[in-house]
Design an enzyme around this catalytic site. Structure first.
Site, PDB file in Angstrom:
ATOM      1  N   ASP A  99       9.511   4.115  12.971  1.00  0.00           N
ATOM      2  CA  ASP A  99      10.174   3.026  13.685  1.00  0.00           C
ATOM      3  C   ASP A  99      11.601   2.751  13.188  1.00  0.00           C
ATOM      4  O   ASP A  99      12.580   3.006  13.894  1.00  0.00           O
ATOM      5  CB  ASP A  99       9.312   1.748  13.714  1.00  0.00           C
ATOM      6  CG  ASP A  99       8.683   1.364  12.383  1.00  0.00           C
ATOM      7  OD1 ASP A  99       9.028   1.985  11.359  1.00  0.00           O
ATOM      8  OD2 ASP A  99       7.868   0.423  12.358  1.00  0.00           O
ATOM      9  N   ASP A 145       0.853  -1.188   0.000  1.00  0.00           N
ATOM     10  CA  ASP A 145       0.000   0.000   0.000  1.00  0.00           C
ATOM     11  C   ASP A 145       0.890   1.240   0.000  1.00  0.00           C
ATOM     12  O   ASP A 145       2.104   1.138   0.133  1.00  0.00           O
ATOM     13  CB  ASP A 145      -0.937   0.006   1.222  1.00  0.00           C
ATOM     14  CG  ASP A 145      -0.202  -0.316   2.506  1.00  0.00           C
ATOM     15  OD1 ASP A 145       0.959   0.112   2.660  1.00  0.00           O
ATOM     16  OD2 ASP A 145      -0.773  -1.013   3.360  1.00  0.00           O
ATOM     17  N   ASP A 149       1.502   5.030   1.710  1.00  0.00           N
ATOM     18  CA  ASP A 149       1.170   5.957   2.793  1.00  0.00           C
ATOM     19  C   ASP A 149       1.696   7.334   2.436  1.00  0.00           C
ATOM     20  O   ASP A 149       2.744   7.468   1.809  1.00  0.00           O
ATOM     21  CB  ASP A 149       1.808   5.483   4.100  1.00  0.00           C
ATOM     22  CG  ASP A 149       1.333   4.085   4.468  1.00  0.00           C
ATOM     23  OD1 ASP A 149       0.115   3.887   4.555  1.00  0.00           O
ATOM     24  OD2 ASP A 149       2.186   3.191   4.631  1.00  0.00           O
TER      25      ASP A 149
HETATM   26  P1  ATP Z   1       3.878  -2.771   5.042  1.00  0.00           P
HETATM   27  O1  ATP Z   1       2.718  -1.862   4.671  1.00  0.00           O
HETATM   28  O2  ATP Z   1       4.641  -3.291   3.905  1.00  0.00           O
HETATM   29  O3  ATP Z   1       3.494  -3.792   6.035  1.00  0.00           O
HETATM   30  P2  ATP Z   1       4.905  -0.367   6.222  1.00  0.00           P
HETATM   31  O4  ATP Z   1       6.305   0.010   6.618  1.00  0.00           O
HETATM   32  O5  ATP Z   1       4.255   0.488   5.186  1.00  0.00           O
HETATM   33  O6  ATP Z   1       4.943  -1.874   5.811  1.00  0.00           O
HETATM   34  P3  ATP Z   1       2.687   0.330   7.868  1.00  0.00           P
HETATM   35  O7  ATP Z   1       2.158  -0.396   9.048  1.00  0.00           O
HETATM   36  O8  ATP Z   1       1.869   0.467   6.654  1.00  0.00           O
HETATM   37  O9  ATP Z   1       4.057  -0.374   7.535  1.00  0.00           O
HETATM   38  O10 ATP Z   1       3.117   1.763   8.390  1.00  0.00           O
HETATM   39  C1  ATP Z   1       3.509   2.814   7.533  1.00  0.00           C
HETATM   40  C2  ATP Z   1       4.669   3.580   8.136  1.00  0.00           C
HETATM   41  O11 ATP Z   1       4.250   4.186   9.359  1.00  0.00           O
HETATM   42  C3  ATP Z   1       5.868   2.739   8.503  1.00  0.00           C
HETATM   43  O12 ATP Z   1       6.714   2.525   7.408  1.00  0.00           O
HETATM   44  C4  ATP Z   1       6.513   3.566   9.578  1.00  0.00           C
HETATM   45  O13 ATP Z   1       7.236   4.630   9.032  1.00  0.00           O
HETATM   46  C5  ATP Z   1       5.311   4.140  10.317  1.00  0.00           C
HETATM   47  N1  ATP Z   1       4.885   3.265  11.436  1.00  0.00           N
HETATM   48  C6  ATP Z   1       3.934   2.301  11.400  1.00  0.00           C
HETATM   49  N2  ATP Z   1       3.807   1.716  12.588  1.00  0.00           N
HETATM   50  C7  ATP Z   1       4.687   2.302  13.405  1.00  0.00           C
HETATM   51  C8  ATP Z   1       5.025   2.145  14.780  1.00  0.00           C
HETATM   52  N3  ATP Z   1       4.432   1.244  15.528  1.00  0.00           N
HETATM   53  N4  ATP Z   1       5.982   2.968  15.291  1.00  0.00           N
HETATM   54  C9  ATP Z   1       6.577   3.898  14.523  1.00  0.00           C
HETATM   55  N5  ATP Z   1       6.318   4.085  13.230  1.00  0.00           N
HETATM   56  C10 ATP Z   1       5.379   3.310  12.673  1.00  0.00           C
HETATM   57 MG    MG Z   2       2.258   0.397   4.486  1.00  0.00          MG
END
Ligand code: ATP
Ligand code: MG
Length: 449
Positions: A156, A64, A66
């Protein structure tokens, strides 16, 4: 249109120009681009951030996209008719385009003074408080808005904190993320111990990204996990359910399982399964491994995987263990078996929630095993038409592949469901006839009036 250089905080980023990175506009979701463009036209700055940028740089297809912006959630909401504000701990805006949702977050700042919240009742009075932690350091509210460089520090891992702008198609790197991406390394931004205390789910996220990307977790980032794993007990079972599903149904469940088994987190997430695995039969361990390899193969073929099938496999070792311990031999609809099945689900629910409909379907898969192996003439067709037949049949095949001797039931059902009428008839004819019980005559009523 706003100038990038005028955005507060940008100055501390390393700017990577279009020529120096591999992200191409055509790989980005048109809807995400629409969001960026509308924000920009309204005078705000919008960036792609997180997994979308990371995965594009690694040549993978993002799950996805963001977006991070300097517009507040209300300002974002006013720009998009198809949007709504969600979340309390983090307020974010979901902009919906058909089935695709673009998540838009406002730059988070560094909360300077945190309020420490002692209990839930005080937490309910937090309406006007923007940032708060409980006594363990867990962030229970995190809505302080800030500059882009502060936002990067609140993320994170370094590899999740790269920002992509369509203004000049540049990348912004605030924390040496590019070097960690090149070195295939997951590194926490800031002090790992403190960041895990703020949100213990980051421990599971580190493991998940390590499994997904085949990256190693840096030593400093991995070190505190063992001693802090208990903090996961403070996380809501519903959030842990979401993390468990992400861990095991995103196409890399085999490596996630291997990493989890080695990590200090296994008992915080799946204690009943891992405890049972220590004393279970080889075919039970094997079933779990096969369930993971099948799931990964299905996802690679873009087929769906269902959480209830996953739970049926994950809870198979504890279910079988208690069946052995209590001498319960049959998987069927008897109160005795159902009681054990319910107990297996209830024990796991202390760690991750299991939504009712998922628990129910998982139990049906187990219950149907008895009918699938017994192949009773009277109920064969009812079994075939059962809404959970397909999942139960797949589960039966897994059990056989794992080494259970089930009298070739799998093969029988394969022919029965795909065969023509003649084949079906033959199969039924070959089944033993039920021994007819003589019906008792109803007793004559004693006091006929
Ligand atoms: P994927 O969507 O592939 O699982 P992602 O890195 O995009 O991985 P998401 O859960 O969609 O993960 O979160 C988007 C972004 O928001 C992350 O890349 C990170 O920068 C931030 N983020 C999400 N969860 C946390 C958290 N618990 N603590 C700090 N930052 C976070
Ligand atoms: Mg994501």
């Amino acid at each position: 249109m706003p100038e990038l250089a005028e955005l507060p905080g940008v100055g501390s980023a390393r700017i990577i120009s279009r020529e120096e990175h591999s992200i191409s506009r055509k790989d980005i979701s048109p809807n995400a681009l629409k969001v960026l463009s509308r924000l920009s036209k309204a005078g705000f700055h919008g960036f792609l951030v997180g997994g979308g940028v990371r995965d594009l740089l690694l040549g993978k297809k993002p799950k996805d996209f963001d977006v991070a912006t300097n517009a507040t959630p209300e300002e974002v909401k006013n720009l998009f008719r198809n949007s709504r504000i969600i979340g309390r701990r983090f307020r974010i805006v979901h902009v919906r385009f058909g089935r695709e949702i673009i998540e838009v977050t406002t730059f988070r700042g560094a909360p300077e003074t945190h309020i420490t919240v002692k209990d839930k009742s005080t937490r309910r009075n937090l309406k006007n408080v923007n940032a708060a932690q409980n006594e363990d350091g867990l962030m229970v509210r995190d809505n302080v808005y800030g500059r882009i460089d502060e936002d990067a520090k609140r993320r994170d891992f370094t590899i999740n904190a790269l920002y992509y702008t369509t203004e000049g198609f540049k990348l912004l790197d605030f924390c040496n993320a590019i070097s960690d991406l090149k070195g295939c390394q997951i590194r926490m931004i800031g002090d790992p111990q403190e960041r895990y205390r703020e949100d213990p789910v980051r421990m599971l996220r580190a493991l998940r990204f390590s499994a997904k990307l085949s990256f190693r977790i840096s030593d400093e980032t991995a070190a505190p996990v063992e001693s802090l794993s208990d903090l996961l007990s403070g996380i809501s079972p519903a959030r842990l359910f979401d993390e468990l599903i992400k861990l095991f149904s995103s196409g890399y469940s085999q490596s996630a399982y291997k990493l989890l088994r080695k990590s200090g987190l296994k008992n915080a997430l799946l204690a009943p399964t891992f405890l049972a695995l220590e004393q279970c039969q080889p075919e039970e361990t094997r079933l779990l491994e096969l369930a993971f390899s099948n799931t990964d193969a299905r996802i690679a073929l873009e087929k769906s995987v269902t959480p209830y099938f996953l739970f049926a496999a994950l809870l198979w070792p504890p279910l079988r263990l208690t069946m052995r311990q209590t001498g319960c031999k049959l998987l069927d609809s008897s109160p005795r078996f159902l009681d054990l099945a319910n107990k297996a689900l209830a024990e796991q629910s202390q760690f991750t929630s299991i939504p009712k409909r998922i628990g129910y379907a998982c139990r049906e898969i187990w219950e149907l095993q008895g009918r699938l192996t017994a192949r009773d003439r009277q109920t064969v067709d009812a079994t075939l038409n059962h809404p959970r037949f397909r999942a139960a049949y797949d589960f039966l095949l897994l059990r056989e592949a794992a080494g259970e001797e089930l009298g070739d039931s799998g093969e029988w059902w394969t022919v029965y469901q795909f065969g023509d009428d003649t084949q079906r008839k033959e199969l039924i004819e070959d089944l033993p006839r039920a021994i007819r019980r003589r019906r008792r005559k109803p007793r004559a009523a004693k006091n006929k009036s």
